[in-house]
Design a protein around this motif. Structure first.
Motif, PDB file in Angstrom:
ATOM      1  N   TYR A 182     -27.059 -30.820   8.061  1.00 51.12           N
ATOM      2  CA  TYR A 182     -25.596 -30.902   8.053  1.00 51.12           C
ATOM      3  C   TYR A 182     -24.984 -29.599   8.556  1.00 51.12           C
ATOM      4  O   TYR A 182     -24.004 -29.612   9.325  1.00 51.12           O
ATOM      5  N   GLU A 183     -25.548 -28.461   8.152  1.00 49.69           N
ATOM      6  CA  GLU A 183     -25.030 -27.170   8.600  1.00 49.69           C
ATOM      7  C   GLU A 183     -25.172 -27.021  10.124  1.00 49.69           C
ATOM      8  O   GLU A 183     -24.296 -26.432  10.780  1.00 49.69           O
ATOM      9  N   ILE A 184     -26.245 -27.559  10.687  1.00 49.06           N
ATOM     10  CA  ILE A 184     -26.417 -27.497  12.140  1.00 49.06           C
ATOM     11  C   ILE A 184     -25.376 -28.373  12.835  1.00 49.06           C
ATOM     12  O   ILE A 184     -24.838 -28.000  13.888  1.00 49.06           O
ATOM     13  N   HIS A 185     -25.084 -29.541  12.254  1.00 47.36           N
ATOM     14  CA  HIS A 185     -24.025 -30.383  12.808  1.00 47.36           C
ATOM     15  C   HIS A 185     -22.703 -29.612  12.859  1.00 47.36           C
ATOM     16  O   HIS A 185     -21.972 -29.670  13.852  1.00 47.36           O
ATOM     17  N   VAL A 186     -22.406 -28.896  11.783  1.00 46.46           N
ATOM     18  CA  VAL A 186     -21.164 -28.132  11.725  1.00 46.46           C
ATOM     19  C   VAL A 186     -21.182 -27.018  12.774  1.00 46.46           C
ATOM     20  O   VAL A 186     -20.178 -26.758  13.448  1.00 46.46           O
ATOM     21  N   ALA A 187     -22.332 -26.365  12.918  1.00 46.60           N
ATOM     22  CA  ALA A 187     -22.441 -25.304  13.928  1.00 46.60           C
ATOM     23  C   ALA A 187     -22.198 -25.866  15.327  1.00 46.60           C
ATOM     24  O   ALA A 187     -21.495 -25.248  16.143  1.00 46.60           O
ATOM     25  N   ASN A 188     -22.771 -27.032  15.618  1.00 48.55           N
ATOM     26  CA  ASN A 188     -22.538 -27.655  16.922  1.00 48.55           C
ATOM     27  C   ASN A 188     -21.056 -27.969  17.125  1.00 48.55           C
ATOM     28  O   ASN A 188     -20.518 -27.830  18.234  1.00 48.55           O
ATOM     29  N   TYR A 189     -20.411 -28.394  16.059  1.00 48.13           N
ATOM     30  CA  TYR A 189     -18.973 -28.671  16.135  1.00 48.13           C
ATOM     31  C   TYR A 189     -18.198 -27.393  16.448  1.00 48.13           C
ATOM     32  O   TYR A 189     -17.294 -27.387  17.285  1.00 48.13           O
ATOM     33  N   PHE A 191     -19.305 -24.770  18.016  1.00 44.58           N
ATOM     34  CA  PHE A 191     -19.539 -24.432  19.421  1.00 44.58           C
ATOM     35  C   PHE A 191     -18.595 -25.214  20.330  1.00 44.58           C
ATOM     36  O   PHE A 191     -18.030 -24.669  21.281  1.00 44.58           O
ATOM     37  N   LYS A 192     -18.454 -26.478  20.026  1.00 39.17           N
ATOM     38  CA  LYS A 192     -17.584 -27.321  20.847  1.00 39.17           C
ATOM     39  C   LYS A 192     -16.148 -26.813  20.825  1.00 39.17           C
ATOM     40  O   LYS A 192     -15.416 -26.926  21.815  1.00 39.17           O
ATOM     41  N   ARG A 193     -15.737 -26.251  19.699  1.00 36.38           N
ATOM     42  CA  ARG A 193     -14.380 -25.727  19.569  1.00 36.38           C
ATOM     43  C   ARG A 193     -14.267 -24.262  20.002  1.00 36.38           C
ATOM     44  O   ARG A 193     -13.189 -23.678  19.954  1.00 36.38           O
ATOM     45  N   GLY A 194     -15.384 -23.658  20.372  1.00 36.01           N
ATOM     46  CA  GLY A 194     -15.350 -22.270  20.793  1.00 36.01           C
ATOM     47  C   GLY A 194     -15.326 -21.279  19.657  1.00 36.01           C
ATOM     48  O   GLY A 194     -15.036 -20.090  19.880  1.00 36.01           O
ATOM     49  N   ALA A 195     -15.646 -21.719  18.437  1.00 34.61           N
ATOM     50  CA  ALA A 195     -15.658 -20.823  17.278  1.00 34.61           C
ATOM     51  C   ALA A 195     -17.066 -20.267  17.113  1.00 34.61           C
ATOM     52  O   ALA A 195     -17.837 -20.689  16.245  1.00 34.61           O
ATOM     53  N   TYR A 196     -17.429 -19.300  17.938  1.00 31.38           N
ATOM     54  CA  TYR A 196     -18.811 -18.856  18.017  1.00 31.38           C
ATOM     55  C   TYR A 196     -19.265 -18.085  16.775  1.00 31.38           C
ATOM     56  O   TYR A 196     -20.419 -18.193  16.361  1.00 31.38           O
ATOM     57  N   LEU A 197     -18.383 -17.295  16.197  1.00 28.42           N
ATOM     58  CA  LEU A 197     -18.755 -16.553  14.995  1.00 28.42           C
ATOM     59  C   LEU A 197     -19.042 -17.525  13.847  1.00 28.42           C
ATOM     60  O   LEU A 197     -20.031 -17.355  13.114  1.00 28.42           O
ATOM     61  N   ALA A 198     -18.202 -18.526  13.695  1.00 25.17           N
ATOM     62  CA  ALA A 198     -18.422 -19.520  12.638  1.00 25.17           C
ATOM     63  C   ALA A 198     -19.731 -20.268  12.869  1.00 25.17           C
ATOM     64  O   ALA A 198     -20.479 -20.556  11.924  1.00 25.17           O
ATOM     65  N   ASN A 201     -22.663 -17.993  11.971  1.00 20.80           N
ATOM     66  CA  ASN A 201     -22.766 -17.847  10.518  1.00 20.80           C
ATOM     67  C   ASN A 201     -23.420 -19.062   9.879  1.00 20.80           C
ATOM     68  O   ASN A 201     -24.154 -18.938   8.889  1.00 20.80           O
ATOM     69  N   ARG A 202     -23.150 -20.242  10.422  1.00 22.78           N
ATOM     70  CA  ARG A 202     -23.804 -21.451   9.903  1.00 22.78           C
ATOM     71  C   ARG A 202     -25.307 -21.392  10.150  1.00 22.78           C
ATOM     72  O   ARG A 202     -26.110 -21.763   9.294  1.00 22.78           O
ATOM     73  N   GLY A 203     -25.696 -20.938  11.341  1.00 22.20           N
ATOM     74  CA  GLY A 203     -27.118 -20.805  11.615  1.00 22.20           C
ATOM     75  C   GLY A 203     -27.783 -19.813  10.675  1.00 22.20           C
ATOM     76  O   GLY A 203     -28.877 -20.062  10.156  1.00 22.20           O
ATOM     77  N   ARG A 204     -27.129 -18.660  10.466  1.00 24.44           N
ATOM     78  CA  ARG A 204     -27.686 -17.651   9.555  1.00 24.44           C
ATOM     79  C   ARG A 204     -27.799 -18.191   8.135  1.00 24.44           C
ATOM     80  O   ARG A 204     -28.768 -17.905   7.420  1.00 24.44           O
ATOM     81  N   ARG A 287     -24.548 -31.738  24.081  1.00 28.01           N
ATOM     82  CA  ARG A 287     -25.823 -32.180  23.538  1.00 28.01           C
ATOM     83  C   ARG A 287     -26.062 -31.547  22.177  1.00 28.01           C
ATOM     84  O   ARG A 287     -26.544 -32.198  21.260  1.00 28.01           O
ATOM     85  N   GLY A 288     -25.751 -30.290  22.051  1.00 30.25           N
ATOM     86  CA  GLY A 288     -25.927 -29.620  20.771  1.00 30.25           C
ATOM     87  C   GLY A 288     -27.375 -29.237  20.519  1.00 30.25           C
ATOM     88  O   GLY A 288     -28.296 -29.607  21.252  1.00 30.25           O
ATOM     89  N   PHE A 289     -27.584 -28.461  19.471  1.00 27.99           N
ATOM     90  CA  PHE A 289     -28.920 -28.058  19.054  1.00 27.99           C
ATOM     91  C   PHE A 289     -29.411 -29.068  18.024  1.00 27.99           C
ATOM     92  O   PHE A 289     -28.955 -29.079  16.880  1.00 27.99           O
ATOM     93  N   ASP A 290     -30.335 -29.910  18.432  1.00 30.81           N
ATOM     94  CA  ASP A 290     -30.839 -30.953  17.541  1.00 30.81           C
ATOM     95  C   ASP A 290     -32.242 -31.340  18.003  1.00 30.81           C
ATOM     96  O   ASP A 290     -32.415 -32.166  18.890  1.00 30.81           O
ATOM     97  N   THR A 291     -33.243 -30.710  17.399  1.00 29.63           N
ATOM     98  CA  THR A 291     -34.636 -30.968  17.782  1.00 29.63           C
ATOM     99  C   THR A 291     -35.402 -31.654  16.660  1.00 29.63           C
ATOM    100  O   THR A 291     -36.601 -31.421  16.482  1.00 29.63           O
ATOM    101  N   ARG A 292     -34.723 -32.516  15.907  1.00 30.94           N
ATOM    102  CA  ARG A 292     -35.392 -33.198  14.804  1.00 30.94           C
ATOM    103  C   ARG A 292     -36.605 -34.004  15.265  1.00 30.94           C
ATOM    104  O   ARG A 292     -37.633 -34.057  14.588  1.00 30.94           O
ATOM    105  N   GLU A 293     -36.475 -34.665  16.397  1.00 30.73           N
ATOM    106  CA  GLU A 293     -37.572 -35.503  16.867  1.00 30.73           C
ATOM    107  C   GLU A 293     -38.802 -34.678  17.235  1.00 30.73           C
ATOM    108  O   GLU A 293     -39.912 -35.194  17.255  1.00 30.73           O
TER     109      GLU A 293
END
Length: 313
Positions: A182-189, A191-198, A201-204, A287-293
């Motif tokens: 879920y945190e990765i989904h939020v991070a991808n979101y 990125f889409k909005r250009g909020a790179y610091l946020a 921080n989600r990745g960390r 596409r986002g960062f999503d390597t679950r498969e």
């Protein structure tokens, strides 16, 4: 004449027997005229076996109301939790489990009440559509997942040798994976909005709090991408080193080992329209960062359906 009387008697007896059979049980499934504790309990047992959850709930509640100190009262309270759960009344199941724990903290089966609290929260929101249609549960509100994890953690802390502990442990692992994703989904979101610091921080946060989950490689990639966009080369280099060392086959790496900063489409550069509208009216779907498969062999599109709980013995 005697023969006619005999025949009439036989016909009348058959009618009476037929009427008696139709009135054998009332609308609650109880034997006609019988409102004993055992009658309530046996009717509820039949209804539980036949998945008549509403009737079972009605009779289990009636049993407790009429015979609060009877020999079946405590068992009925436990089975009421299960009936509520199977009837998709998760809030009622949790409330009933809390009540049982409060009334019988030393009961031999109190661990079941803790387990059912976690299970009811675990399946919260997984209705008909989620079970039969492709739905990514990791993109849903994580509130019930956090609550379920906390309930299972209570069970493990209080009753580590419980018969329900192994299943609870498996579900906790699943929930940690879900919460991390879920945190990765939020991070991808972000990125889409250009909020790179946020996003960074989600990745960390995932790296620091969800070690050994399949989301870790994506979390590191999020940090690399985020710090790159923020022009923080030292933090970027640290995250990149950890990612390259532990996940050399991560798909964002080029053949020469360099990181492809265009792997996340739309992460680099924002148009004037994007800046003016905060990305709300752009139709691009990065596409986002999503390597679950790749890193999670248990991952299936649409999520996993939780198995049913064990029956009460």
């Amino acid at each position: 004449m005697q023969a006619w009387k005999t025949l009439w008697f036989v016909v009348l007896s058959a009618i009476l027997v037929a009427c008696a059979s139709t009135d054998e049980e009332d609308e609650e499934g109880l034997p006609t005229g019988s409102r004993t504790e055992q009658a309530f309990y046996e009717a509820a047992q039949r209804q539980l076996r036949s998945s008549q959850w509403d009737l079972a709930i009605k009779n289990l509640r009636a049993l407790e109301d009429n015979f609060p100190f009877g020999s079946y009262a405590e068992q009925a309270q436990l089975e009421l939790i299960y009936a509520y759960y199977r009837n998709n009344q998760n809030d009622a199941a949790i409330a009933s489990a809390d009540r049982f724990i409060r009334l019988h903290p030393q009961h031999r089966n109190v661990d079941y009440a803790y387990y059912m609290k976690g299970l009811a929260s675990f399946t919260e929101g997984t209705g008909l559509f989620e079970r039969f249609l492709p739905t990514d549960m990791t993109s849903r509100d994580p509130g019930s997942a956090r609550e379920s994890f906390a309930y299972f953690a209570q069970l493990m802390a209080r009753y580590p040798d419980s018969r329900y502990a192994p299943d609870a442990q498996k579900r906790m692992t699943h929930l940690r994976n879900l919460l991390a994703r879920y945190e990765i989904h939020v991070a991808n979101y972000y990125f889409k909005r250009g909020a790179y610091l946020a996003a960074a921080n989600r990745g960390r946060y995932v790296v620091e709090n969800f070690q050994q989950t399949p989301a870790i490689p994506d979390a590191l990639a999020v940090m690399v991408q985020g710090y790159h966009m923020l022009e923080m080369p030292e933090l970027e280099a640290n995250a990149l080193t950890v990612l390259r060392t532990n996940y050399p086959n991560y798909p964002a790496f080029r053949s020469d080992g360099s990181f492809n900063y265009n792997y996340y489409k739309g992460a680099s550069g924002r148009s004037l329209a994007h800046r003016l509208t905060l990305g709300l009216f752009e139709k691009s779907d990065p596409r986002g960062f999503d390597t679950r498969e790749q890193y999670n062999p248990e991952y299936r599109r649409g999520g996993e359906e939780a198995p049913l709980p064990p029956e009460l013995m």
